[in-house]
Motif scaffolding. Structure first.
Motif, PDB file in Angstrom:
ATOM      1  N   ARG A   1     -34.799 -21.377 -24.541  1.00 33.76           N
ATOM      2  CA  ARG A   1     -33.620 -21.993 -25.235  1.00 33.76           C
ATOM      3  C   ARG A   1     -32.691 -23.756 -24.721  1.00 33.76           C
ATOM      4  N   GLY A   2     -34.063 -24.168 -23.746  1.00 33.70           N
ATOM      5  CA  GLY A   2     -33.683 -25.313 -23.522  1.00 33.70           C
ATOM      6  C   GLY A   2     -32.187 -25.972 -22.599  1.00 33.70           C
TER       7      GLY A   2
ATOM      8  N   ALA B   1     -34.192 -26.771 -17.690  1.00 36.42           N
ATOM      9  CA  ALA B   1     -34.875 -28.130 -18.081  1.00 36.42           C
ATOM     10  C   ALA B   1     -36.583 -27.209 -17.404  1.00 36.42           C
TER      11      ALA B   1
END
Length: 331
Positions: free
Chosen positions: A251-252, A255
């Protein structure tokens, strides 16, 4: 004890015993076994040498009669969670030791290498090289970035010193919060972990796996991290709820990650971690440098001589805590 008055030692290994086994055999009667032969070899043994952290069947092979159980168990690894079953923990006459001190600096160097690889996108560079792609891009500095090291034992301290020397701002997370620590500066206690996670650019896990630390990086902890943060795990796979980590990466919300340990090892072929962007996977090798087996052997031989002489052993594990504590460490 054997008829010759020598200790009976069971050496559990996967086919690779410690270097120069004849040095151990000069001091004790040794039975070399794998896990399938452990139940038959263990009753009546004085010492059990566990040749690593990958053995899961020790509890099933343990003698039902405490009088037939070993008096000393040495684990040729730092983590001992695989031998902390009830019968062993409750046996007050049994001493458990580990190999603390063998891997500290090697793991610290590995962590620095992983952080540099993430910041400089070395995996991306190698991928472009394999495809013969000339793709210019910018990378990140690590100087001045904030690192939270979870685990304030010798390995965590070595990591802190290495990262501080490279210009990162280091703090720690441990059982008890404090300030003015010589390696971490500030150490955040358990109740402060979520807030500390939110301030870090890199989170390094180097804690032992105990009931208190299992699953410490769960969905809630991952949501507390900055979306630009990266997770490095060189402790134990069980410190992280792996499904929650995969979801956060997809899902970001994180990082990247560099993972040397996993809930299941070897990491299954179908694990999404193999292919997720921004993820480095290595096969539980952070501390395994040239000469580590010889260092393991020297540590065990020193303790075996101490055992025979009735002297205190090194690296005595506090069986209730699950690691070598200050009051259980020996000389």
């Amino acid at each position: 004890m054997s008829a010759m008055g020598r200790p009976l030692l069971v050496a559990l290994h996967d086919g690779t015993p410690l270097p120069h086994p004849e040095r151990v055999e000069a001091l004790a009667d040794v039975r070399h076994v794998g896990e399938d032969g452990l139940a038959g070899a263990l009753p009546g043994a004085d010492v059990l040498l566990v040749g690593g952290a990958g053995f899961t069947g020790i509890v099933r092979a343990w003698p039902a009669d405490p009088a037939l159980a070993p008096r000393w168990v040495h684990v040729a690894a730092t983590g001992v969670e695989h031998v902390l079953f009830d019968a062993l923990v409750r046996d007050s006459g049994l001493t458990l030791t580990n190999s603390r001190g063998i891997y500290d600096e090697a793991i610290a160097e590995y962590v620095l290498g992983l952080i540099l690889a993430l910041a400089k996108d070395l995996p991306g560079t190698l991928a472009h090289q394999r495809r013969r792609e000339w793709r210019w891009r910018e990378s990140e500095r690590i100087g001045g970035r904030a690192v939270l090291v979870a685990g304030t034992g010798p390995i965590g301290r070595a990591i802190a010193r290495q990262l501080r020397a490279a210009g990162l701002r280091v703090s720690g997370a441990g059982r008890t919060g404090r300030s003015g620590d010589p390696d971490f500066g500030t150490v955040y206690g358990g109740g402060e972990l979520l807030a500390a996670l939110g301030e870090a650019d890199y989170i390094v896990l180097a804690a032992p796996l105990t009931p208190q630390t299992r699953g410490m990086i769960d969905e809630r902890a991952l949501r507390a991290m900055k979306p630009t943060a990266r997770l490095v795990n060189v402790g134990r796979g069980g410190l992280v709820v792996q499904d929650a980590l995969v979801d956060a990466l997809r899902r970001g919300r994180l990082a990247g990650a560099a993972l040397d340990v996993f809930e299941e090892e070897p990491l299954p072929d179908d694990s999404p971690l193999w292919d997720l962007p921004g993820v480095i996977v290595s096969p539980h090798m952070a501390g395994d440098v040239h000469g580590w087996r010889a260092a393991q052997a020297e540590l065990f031989l020193d303790n075996l001589r101490r055992y025979l002489a009735g002297r205190p052993l090194r690296n005595v594990v506090d069986k209730e805590r699950g690691y070598v504590s200050g009051r259980a460490g020996g000389p």
